[in-house]
Design an enzyme around this catalytic site. Sequence first.
Site, PDB file in Angstrom:
ATOM      1  N   PHE A  92     -15.750   3.426   6.521  1.00 30.05           N
ATOM      2  CA  PHE A  92     -14.343   3.695   6.209  1.00 30.05           C
ATOM      3  C   PHE A  92     -14.059   3.733   4.709  1.00 30.05           C
ATOM      4  O   PHE A  92     -12.914   3.893   4.297  1.00 30.05           O
ATOM      5  CB  PHE A  92     -13.431   2.665   6.897  1.00 30.05           C
ATOM      6  CG  PHE A  92     -13.690   1.229   6.522  1.00 30.05           C
ATOM      7  CD1 PHE A  92     -13.128   0.659   5.379  1.00 30.05           C
ATOM      8  CD2 PHE A  92     -14.482   0.418   7.331  1.00 30.05           C
ATOM      9  CE1 PHE A  92     -13.359  -0.660   5.029  1.00 30.05           C
ATOM     10  CE2 PHE A  92     -14.733  -0.910   6.985  1.00 30.05           C
ATOM     11  CZ  PHE A  92     -14.164  -1.441   5.826  1.00 30.05           C
ATOM     12  N   TYR A 141     -12.364  -2.259  -4.270  1.00 26.67           N
ATOM     13  CA  TYR A 141     -12.928  -2.382  -2.919  1.00 26.67           C
ATOM     14  C   TYR A 141     -14.456  -2.264  -2.925  1.00 26.67           C
ATOM     15  O   TYR A 141     -15.047  -1.883  -1.910  1.00 26.67           O
ATOM     16  CB  TYR A 141     -12.328  -1.310  -2.010  1.00 26.67           C
ATOM     17  CG  TYR A 141     -10.941  -1.643  -1.483  1.00 26.67           C
ATOM     18  CD1 TYR A 141     -10.721  -2.786  -0.707  1.00 26.67           C
ATOM     19  CD2 TYR A 141      -9.856  -0.804  -1.703  1.00 26.67           C
ATOM     20  CE1 TYR A 141      -9.463  -3.083  -0.197  1.00 26.67           C
ATOM     21  CE2 TYR A 141      -8.591  -1.084  -1.196  1.00 26.67           C
ATOM     22  CZ  TYR A 141      -8.409  -2.236  -0.439  1.00 26.67           C
ATOM     23  OH  TYR A 141      -7.168  -2.531   0.082  1.00 26.67           O
ATOM     24  N   ARG A 150      -1.776 -14.167   3.978  1.00 25.17           N
ATOM     25  CA  ARG A 150      -2.443 -13.515   5.107  1.00 25.17           C
ATOM     26  C   ARG A 150      -1.660 -13.746   6.398  1.00 25.17           C
ATOM     27  O   ARG A 150      -1.599 -12.871   7.266  1.00 25.17           O
ATOM     28  CB  ARG A 150      -3.892 -13.996   5.226  1.00 25.17           C
ATOM     29  CG  ARG A 150      -4.731 -13.532   4.024  1.00 25.17           C
ATOM     30  CD  ARG A 150      -6.143 -14.047   4.063  1.00 25.17           C
ATOM     31  NE  ARG A 150      -6.956 -13.414   5.086  1.00 25.17           N
ATOM     32  CZ  ARG A 150      -7.525 -12.226   4.950  1.00 25.17           C
ATOM     33  NH1 ARG A 150      -7.364 -11.527   3.855  1.00 25.17           N
ATOM     34  NH2 ARG A 150      -8.265 -11.732   5.924  1.00 25.17           N
ATOM     35  N   ASN A 203      -2.289   0.190   6.740  1.00 28.20           N
ATOM     36  CA  ASN A 203      -1.789  -1.100   7.233  1.00 28.20           C
ATOM     37  C   ASN A 203      -0.845  -1.828   6.261  1.00 28.20           C
ATOM     38  O   ASN A 203      -0.715  -3.049   6.304  1.00 28.20           O
ATOM     39  CB  ASN A 203      -2.962  -2.001   7.651  1.00 28.20           C
ATOM     40  CG  ASN A 203      -3.867  -2.361   6.492  1.00 28.20           C
ATOM     41  OD1 ASN A 203      -3.713  -1.834   5.400  1.00 28.20           O
ATOM     42  ND2 ASN A 203      -4.793  -3.264   6.729  1.00 28.20           N
ATOM     43  N   THR A 254      -5.313  -7.566  10.221  1.00 30.23           N
ATOM     44  CA  THR A 254      -5.638  -6.306   9.515  1.00 30.23           C
ATOM     45  C   THR A 254      -5.193  -5.089  10.325  1.00 30.23           C
ATOM     46  O   THR A 254      -4.664  -4.124   9.773  1.00 30.23           O
ATOM     47  CB  THR A 254      -7.163  -6.228   9.262  1.00 30.23           C
ATOM     48  OG1 THR A 254      -7.555  -7.400   8.544  1.00 30.23           O
ATOM     49  CG2 THR A 254      -7.526  -4.999   8.451  1.00 30.23           C
ATOM     50  N   GLU A 292      -9.717 -10.319  -7.830  1.00 32.75           N
ATOM     51  CA  GLU A 292      -8.694  -9.288  -7.569  1.00 32.75           C
ATOM     52  C   GLU A 292      -7.499  -9.412  -8.524  1.00 32.75           C
ATOM     53  O   GLU A 292      -6.978  -8.406  -8.994  1.00 32.75           O
ATOM     54  CB  GLU A 292      -8.239  -9.372  -6.111  1.00 32.75           C
ATOM     55  CG  GLU A 292      -9.349  -8.944  -5.153  1.00 32.75           C
ATOM     56  CD  GLU A 292      -8.925  -8.960  -3.694  1.00 32.75           C
ATOM     57  OE1 GLU A 292      -7.774  -9.361  -3.397  1.00 32.75           O
ATOM     58  OE2 GLU A 292      -9.748  -8.568  -2.853  1.00 32.75           O
ATOM     59  N   LYS A 334       0.823  -1.212   0.000  1.00 34.25           N
ATOM     60  CA  LYS A 334       0.000   0.000   0.000  1.00 34.25           C
ATOM     61  C   LYS A 334       0.866   1.276   0.000  1.00 34.25           C
ATOM     62  O   LYS A 334       2.073   1.219   0.273  1.00 34.25           O
ATOM     63  CB  LYS A 334      -0.955  -0.055   1.196  1.00 34.25           C
ATOM     64  CG  LYS A 334      -1.998  -1.177   1.084  1.00 34.25           C
ATOM     65  CD  LYS A 334      -3.035  -1.090   2.195  1.00 34.25           C
ATOM     66  CE  LYS A 334      -4.091  -2.175   2.040  1.00 34.25           C
ATOM     67  NZ  LYS A 334      -5.151  -2.072   3.081  1.00 34.25           N
ATOM     68  N   ARG A 374       2.463  -6.292   8.628  1.00 34.70           N
ATOM     69  CA  ARG A 374       1.694  -5.189   9.221  1.00 34.70           C
ATOM     70  C   ARG A 374       2.243  -4.774  10.577  1.00 34.70           C
ATOM     71  O   ARG A 374       2.210  -3.584  10.923  1.00 34.70           O
ATOM     72  CB  ARG A 374       0.220  -5.572   9.296  1.00 34.70           C
ATOM     73  CG  ARG A 374      -0.439  -5.496   7.911  1.00 34.70           C
ATOM     74  CD  ARG A 374      -1.723  -6.248   7.873  1.00 34.70           C
ATOM     75  NE  ARG A 374      -2.516  -5.933   6.686  1.00 34.70           N
ATOM     76  CZ  ARG A 374      -3.547  -6.670   6.300  1.00 34.70           C
ATOM     77  NH1 ARG A 374      -3.897  -7.747   6.985  1.00 34.70           N
ATOM     78  NH2 ARG A 374      -4.226  -6.330   5.220  1.00 34.70           N
ATOM     79  N   HIS A 381      -2.193  -5.550   1.458  1.00 33.07           N
ATOM     80  CA  HIS A 381      -3.494  -6.178   1.237  1.00 33.07           C
ATOM     81  C   HIS A 381      -3.284  -7.589   0.712  1.00 33.07           C
ATOM     82  O   HIS A 381      -2.334  -7.834  -0.035  1.00 33.07           O
ATOM     83  CB  HIS A 381      -4.316  -5.398   0.203  1.00 33.07           C
ATOM     84  CG  HIS A 381      -5.526  -6.149  -0.258  1.00 33.07           C
ATOM     85  ND1 HIS A 381      -6.716  -6.115   0.435  1.00 33.07           N
ATOM     86  CD2 HIS A 381      -5.717  -6.996  -1.301  1.00 33.07           C
ATOM     87  CE1 HIS A 381      -7.581  -6.903  -0.180  1.00 33.07           C
ATOM     88  NE2 HIS A 381      -6.995  -7.457  -1.236  1.00 33.07           N
TER      89      HIS A 381
HETATM   90  P1  CMP Z   1      -7.620  -4.611   3.318  1.00 34.79           P
HETATM   91  O1  CMP Z   1      -7.167  -5.998   3.607  1.00 34.79           O
HETATM   92  O2  CMP Z   1      -6.940  -3.899   2.218  1.00 34.79           O
HETATM   93  O3  CMP Z   1      -9.194  -4.625   3.022  1.00 34.79           O
HETATM   94  C1  CMP Z   1     -10.050  -3.522   3.317  1.00 34.79           C
HETATM   95  C2  CMP Z   1      -9.341  -2.452   4.063  1.00 34.79           C
HETATM   96  O4  CMP Z   1     -10.142  -1.490   4.681  1.00 34.79           O
HETATM   97  C3  CMP Z   1      -8.543  -3.064   5.180  1.00 34.79           C
HETATM   98  O5  CMP Z   1      -7.435  -3.754   4.642  1.00 34.79           O
HETATM   99  C4  CMP Z   1      -8.214  -1.848   6.031  1.00 34.79           C
HETATM  100  O6  CMP Z   1      -6.978  -1.277   5.699  1.00 34.79           O
HETATM  101  C5  CMP Z   1      -9.308  -0.861   5.662  1.00 34.79           C
HETATM  102  N1  CMP Z   1     -10.045  -0.418   6.816  1.00 34.79           N
HETATM  103  C6  CMP Z   1     -10.094   0.839   7.264  1.00 34.79           C
HETATM  104  N2  CMP Z   1     -10.862   0.933   8.347  1.00 34.79           N
HETATM  105  C7  CMP Z   1     -11.311  -0.313   8.611  1.00 34.79           C
HETATM  106  C8  CMP Z   1     -12.168  -0.856   9.605  1.00 34.79           C
HETATM  107  N3  CMP Z   1     -12.697  -0.108  10.581  1.00 34.79           N
HETATM  108  N4  CMP Z   1     -12.413  -2.173   9.559  1.00 34.79           N
HETATM  109  C9  CMP Z   1     -11.882  -2.949   8.569  1.00 34.79           C
HETATM  110  N5  CMP Z   1     -11.081  -2.476   7.605  1.00 34.79           N
HETATM  111  C10 CMP Z   1     -10.800  -1.166   7.625  1.00 34.79           C
END
Ligand code: CMP
Length: 139
Positions: free
Chosen positions: A59, A51, A87, A114, A93, A128, A11, A104, A117
């Site tokens: 968010f 997304y 993962r 974070n 996350t 994806e 990211k 992360r 992805h």
């Molecule tokens: P990612 O795995 O890229 O998939 C969706 C993204 O939304 C997640 O990582 C987070 O970086 C982002 N995100 C931001 N806020 C939130 C939240 N409150 N809960 C979950 N994902 C969030």
Amino acid sequence: MPMERTLAIIKPDAVAAGNAGKIISMIEQAGFRILAMRMQKLTRAEAEGFYAVHRGKGFFEELVAFMTEGPVVLMALEREDAIAKWREVMGATDPKKAAPGTVRALYGTDIGRNASHGSDAPETAAFEVSWFFRGSELG
Ligand code: CMP
């Protein structure tokens, strides 16, 4: 265990901080084959489409703004059990909950910023990977 593909994104926070190379190295060390890789700045349409499952969540706007603020590194990865394994290498996350030594934990800041992805299931991985790479680019 059959071979599997997943989509990985380094990211904008991690690219801007100069951590892309270290994360690519972690991917190689974990036994993934990088089928395709590209650095680019995502357009708003690319980030929103990617997304789309999160559209409507609180968010979403913040997520799209973050993902378009600077270049990302996109990778199609392959190995046995690739989705779960990537993962595991990324960690939870929320970087504050991610296991020590994970991408992360090392390079993320908070749940929004974070560092990386990864796809979460075979169906999303297929979507994806195809969102960013043509079949002919995947060797
Ligand atoms: P990612 O795995 O890229 O998939 C969706 C993204 O939304 C997640 O990582 C987070 O970086 C982002 N995100 C931001 N806020 C939130 C939240 N409150 N809960 C979950 N994902 C969030």
